[in-house]
Write an enzyme that holds these catalytic residues in place. Structure first.
Site, mmCIF file in Angstrom:
data_model
loop_
_atom_site.group_PDB
_atom_site.id
_atom_site.type_symbol
_atom_site.label_atom_id
_atom_site.label_comp_id
_atom_site.label_asym_id
_atom_site.label_seq_id
_atom_site.Cartn_x
_atom_site.Cartn_y
_atom_site.Cartn_z
ATOM 1 N N CYS A 99 -6.338 -1.782 -1.322
ATOM 2 C CA CYS A 99 -6.213 -0.232 -1.454
ATOM 3 C C CYS A 99 -7.379 -0.219 -1.345
ATOM 4 C CB CYS A 99 -5.192 -0.127 -1.383
ATOM 5 S SG CYS A 99 -5.352 1.818 -0.759
ATOM 6 N N CYS A 102 -7.266 2.730 -3.936
ATOM 7 C CA CYS A 102 -7.060 3.457 -5.064
ATOM 8 C C CYS A 102 -6.966 1.364 -5.727
ATOM 9 C CB CYS A 102 -5.171 3.804 -5.052
ATOM 10 S SG CYS A 102 -4.129 2.326 -4.776
ATOM 11 N N CYS A 148 0.935 2.382 0.798
ATOM 12 C CA CYS A 148 0.534 1.706 -0.162
ATOM 13 C C CYS A 148 1.211 2.060 -1.496
ATOM 14 C CB CYS A 148 -0.940 2.317 -0.727
ATOM 15 S SG CYS A 148 -1.751 1.349 -2.416
ATOM 16 N N CYS A 151 -0.466 4.177 -3.427
ATOM 17 C CA CYS A 151 -1.372 5.762 -3.538
ATOM 18 C C CYS A 151 -0.155 6.455 -2.137
ATOM 19 C CB CYS A 151 -2.353 5.705 -3.681
ATOM 20 S SG CYS A 151 -3.074 5.448 -2.115
ATOM 21 N N CYS A 171 0.086 -4.985 10.078
ATOM 22 C CA CYS A 171 -0.377 -4.960 11.160
ATOM 23 C C CYS A 171 -1.286 -3.989 10.239
ATOM 24 C CB CYS A 171 -0.050 -4.583 13.124
ATOM 25 S SG CYS A 171 -1.761 -4.206 14.231
#
Length: 184
Positions: A99, A102, A148, A151, A171
């Site tokens: 991510c 984070c 995510c 986060c 995607c």
């Protein structure tokens, strides 16, 4: 001679002053790595860690302070980058995707496939807690938003038109991902 030096200094400093006055960020977000601990962090972002999986509860105002504007727009405001423009849509390098907000581990490159849709696509996430989902009817159609798991940042969407073995297509926006090659 002093006025010539002042003039040259002014020529170098004036563009920086203009960019700052116009609200442009002249500092680049940088990544630093510590190979001994295999930890990746982003300078200026205290929430970024590829080893900490503790769920974050950070305000959008705080995210706005630590994320670049384009990353903030996608990850906190659910914006979407244009197709075929992101850095990972057409790559096949081996490694791990994290991510961009984070540092949460999201995908291995072994789950990436070429979907020709213009965004990086994966058929499975790294861990069932790494990505969470919610219904998204924002553009007049039913979709599943991928967020995510650490986060809550917007990553992209999940579709049921992927390859075996899952039949899923995650995607993702390239800008919502950081990639670390296996060689590191």
């Amino acid at each position: 001679m002093k006025s010539k030096t002042q003039f040259i200094s002014l020529c170098f400093l004036l563009p920086l002053f203009i960019l700052q006055a116009c609200g442009q960020n002249t500092k680049k977000q940088t990544k630093s790595t510590s190979m001994e601990n295999n930890i990746i962090t982003k300078s200026g972002n205290p929430y970024y860690s590829n080893t900490d999986t503790t769920k974050l509860n950070v305000s959008d105002a705080e995210w706005k302070k630590v994320l670049p504007a384009d990353v903030y727009a996608v990850m906190r405001e659910a914006d979407t980058e244009r197709p075929f423009t992101g850095k990972y849509w057409n790559t096949d390098e081996k490694g791990t995707y994290y991510c961009a907000s984070c540092g949460n581990k999201l995908f291995r490159s072994t789950a990436k496939f070429s979907s020709s849709c213009g965004w990086p696509s994966f058929f499975e996430q790294d861990d069932k807690k790494s990505i969470v989902f919610k219904e998204d009817n924002s553009i007049g159609m039913e979709r599943i938003e991928a967020l995510c798991g650490r986060c809550g940042g917007h990553l992209g969407h999940l579709f049921d038109d992927g390859p075996a073995p899952t039949g899923k297509r995650y995607c993702m926006n390239s800008i919502a991902l950081d990639f670390v090659p296996d060689s590191k």
